[in-house]
Design a protein around this motif. Structure first.
Motif, short mmCIF file in Angstrom:
data_model
loop_
_atom_site.label_atom_id
_atom_site.label_comp_id
_atom_site.label_asym_id
_atom_site.label_seq_id
_atom_site.Cartn_x
_atom_site.Cartn_y
_atom_site.Cartn_z
N ILE A 70 17.36 47.88 38.55
CA ILE A 70 18.04 48.57 38.85
C ILE A 70 19.09 47.90 40.50
O ILE A 70 19.27 47.17 40.90
N THR A 71 20.53 48.05 39.94
CA THR A 71 21.66 47.55 40.31
C THR A 71 22.65 48.13 40.27
O THR A 71 22.67 49.58 39.54
N LEU A 72 22.76 48.66 42.23
CA LEU A 72 23.65 49.22 42.38
C LEU A 72 24.82 48.25 43.38
O LEU A 72 24.32 46.98 43.70
N PRO A 73 26.09 49.34 42.94
CA PRO A 73 27.08 48.16 43.87
C PRO A 73 26.73 48.98 45.79
O PRO A 73 26.44 49.85 46.01
N GLU A 74 27.01 47.29 46.09
CA GLU A 74 26.56 47.66 47.91
C GLU A 74 28.22 48.07 48.49
O GLU A 74 29.53 47.28 47.48
N THR A 75 28.35 48.28 50.02
CA THR A 75 30.19 47.66 50.16
C THR A 75 30.22 46.30 50.82
O THR A 75 30.79 46.42 51.32
N LYS A 76 29.17 45.75 51.39
CA LYS A 76 29.21 44.11 51.19
C LYS A 76 30.17 43.29 50.78
O LYS A 76 30.03 43.32 49.04
N GLY A 77 30.81 42.80 51.21
CA GLY A 77 31.69 41.94 50.24
C GLY A 77 32.01 40.58 51.03
O GLY A 77 31.73 40.15 52.29
N THR A 78 32.93 39.31 50.85
CA THR A 78 32.80 37.82 50.60
C THR A 78 33.98 37.54 51.17
O THR A 78 34.44 38.04 50.18
N TYR A 79 34.73 36.67 52.13
CA TYR A 79 36.00 37.07 52.09
C TYR A 79 36.50 35.23 52.29
O TYR A 79 35.36 35.06 52.84
#
Length: 498
Positions: free
Chosen positions: A277-286
């Motif tokens: 199961i793949t779900l979007p996280e709010t974590k990002g890399t910049y």
């Protein structure tokens, strides 16, 4: 004749004796089949669940399983009632009334009342670390109570009446309800006793879908709270695994049913088997490009960003479960704004000359995700340019501001929650130029602080801080599970397991 009669009686006893074992075994099998058990591993069983400061998402899962808040976030990040049945907000955004459901119960069968919730908030104000309850500290009188200046019952604007909890703030806070969905705000009785769950779990009562049946350093066993959860999985076993690799090894021999974020090498196989199961996280890399020393001109920063994006795209093409490309958006939701993205793409495609260095240096915090990105960027530059990437993965040293100044680029992880842009941009404050910091301070001091578009455009147009990827949460599931969801804060919602 007597001998025949004796043997007949003995034979009857033997048959009845054996049937007793058969019936007993049959009954045991029936019980096991009717009670489904799900297991998953975390890297440590936390004994102290009073404060969230030192807890991971997986530790918070335990709190979320056994307690509920006034409101919660569903998988689509939508705020929905939980202990409350409806919420009324005043026109000025200062006062909230939460009508409490009449079908919610503690695990001992007693009804959850508005007074229980008001009492819990009193305990939370006294016990939780300040940084975790900023929303609650905006309640009228809350700071004064925490400082010992007022009595809670008369000085704090949190009141429980017959069927509602009424909360009045000092000033309007658009993020107030969103904050209340977090684990620290879920209803727990006798909060101070949660410091030592190993000794107190059996004497506590719980407001959630599950209650704690046993608790030790090796595992936590959760049993369904039948008062609030009529049809969920009966038993959840949370076990102490040293690493995700240990969990995955147990999963392969059918001793784990859930593995959170399995190793990247397993993702494609699990996906093909329809066990992921793949779900979007709010974590990002910049990507932060160090322009303060003026060693890299604007055209150089533009070219570097384009090449780093190409590197992440090459990885994502064959590993599309790990993350989603940002494609110029600071937030995942903004990828729907095609006009903005097209304008940024035009800017990025501007060509120009600059003196390309032979070596570029890259610094980041030592995490599994950053290791993947660094390795990917290094390999791509080696195969497609004349520039060598030299990267450093550090732990505590990442907070050293003098160290950061010595690197051309920095990878920064941030919580890319579009509903809390204030916190998002504050986390980048140390990387902003003087003019950008002035712009941020001006935004924070005005009523229109929710509009960060000017600051965002400044960051992108100058190629100072740039979005790279948004991460996904990947969950390996066993044949026992057909569906499982995380809530909007990234915690497992055990009640949704099917």
């Amino acid at each position: 004749m007597k001998r025949i009669f004796f043997y007949a009686i003995m034979l009857s006893f033997i048959i009845l004796f054996c049937l007793g074992f058969v019936n007993k075994e049959s009954n045991n099998l029936s019980t096991d089949d009717s009670q489904e058990t799900i297991s998953y591993g975390i890297n440590e069983i936390p004994e102290d669940l009073e404060k969230v400061t030192n807890l991971s998402k997986r530790h918070e899962d335990i709190i979320c399983a056994v307690s509920k808040g006034l409101v919660s976030k569903d998988v689509d990040n939508k705020i929905v009632p939980s202990l409350a049945s409806e919420i009324t907000k005043s026109k000025d955004g200062i006062q909230y009334e939460f009508k409490i459901r009449d079908d919610i119960f503690w695990s001992d069968g007693s009804k959850i009342t508005p007074n229980d919730i008001a009492t819990f908030f009193k305990e939370l104000l006294k016990e939780e670390d300040e940084e975790n309850i900023q929303a609650l500290l905006n309640v009228y009188g809350a700071k004064e109570f925490r400082d010992g200046k007022v009595v809670y019952e008369t000085g704090v604007a949190i009141k429980g009446n017959e069927n509602s909890v009424i909360i009045r703030l000092n000033k309007a806070d658009d993020n107030f309800l969103s904050e209340l969905t977090k684990p620290q705000y879920t209803l727990r009785k006798y909060l101070i006793m949660w410091r030592n769950m190993k000794n107190s779990y059996s004497t506590l009562i719980y407001s959630g879908d599950y209650k704690i049946d046993s608790f030790n350093k090796d595992q936590v066993v959760l049993k369904r709270n039948e008062n609030n959860n009529k049809s969920g999985i009966d038993t959840i076993k949370i076990l102490n695994d040293d690493s995700v690799e240990t969990s995955m090894a147990s999963y392969e021999v059918k001793e784990r049913d859930i593995v959170i974020n399995p190793p990247e090498s397993e993702l494609n196989k699990l996906s093909e088997q329809k066990k992921l199961i793949t779900l979007p996280e709010t974590k990002g890399t910049y990507l932060v490009i160090n322009s303060k020393s003026n060693s890299i001109p604007l055209q150089g920063r533009r070219d570097i960003y384009n090449d780093v994006c190409k590197a992440t795209e090459s990885y994502q093409n064959s590993n599309n479960k790990e993350f989603e490309l940002a494609e110029g958006s600071f937030f995942r939701e903004d990828k729907q704004d095609l006009t903005k993205l097209q304008a940024r793409k035009v800017i990025s495609n501007k060509e120009g000359e600059w003196n390309k260095p032979k070596i570029l240096t890259l610094l980041c915090e030592d995490t599994d995700e950053n290791r993947i990105l660094c390795r990917t960027i290094e390999d791509w530059f080696k195969n497609n340019t004349n520039i060598t990437i030299k990267y450093s993965l550090v732990k505590e040293e990442f907070e050293d501001e003098e160290l950061k100044k010595r690197y051309d680029m920095i990878l920064v992880n941030n919580n890319a929650n579009s509903s809390d842009k204030t916190d998002f941009y504050n986390n980048f404050k140390k990387y902003l130029t003087e003019d950008q910091n002035k712009l941020l301070e001006k935004l924070l001091s005005t009523k229109n602080s929710g509009d960060y578009s000017n600051l965002e455009e400044n960051l992108f147009d100058n190629y100072d801080i740039l979005p790279l990827v948004f991460y996904n949460e990947n969950i390996a599931i066993s044949d026992k599970i057909s569906d499982l969801k995380l809530d909007g804060n990234g915690n497992i919602n055990f009640a949704t397991i099917q």
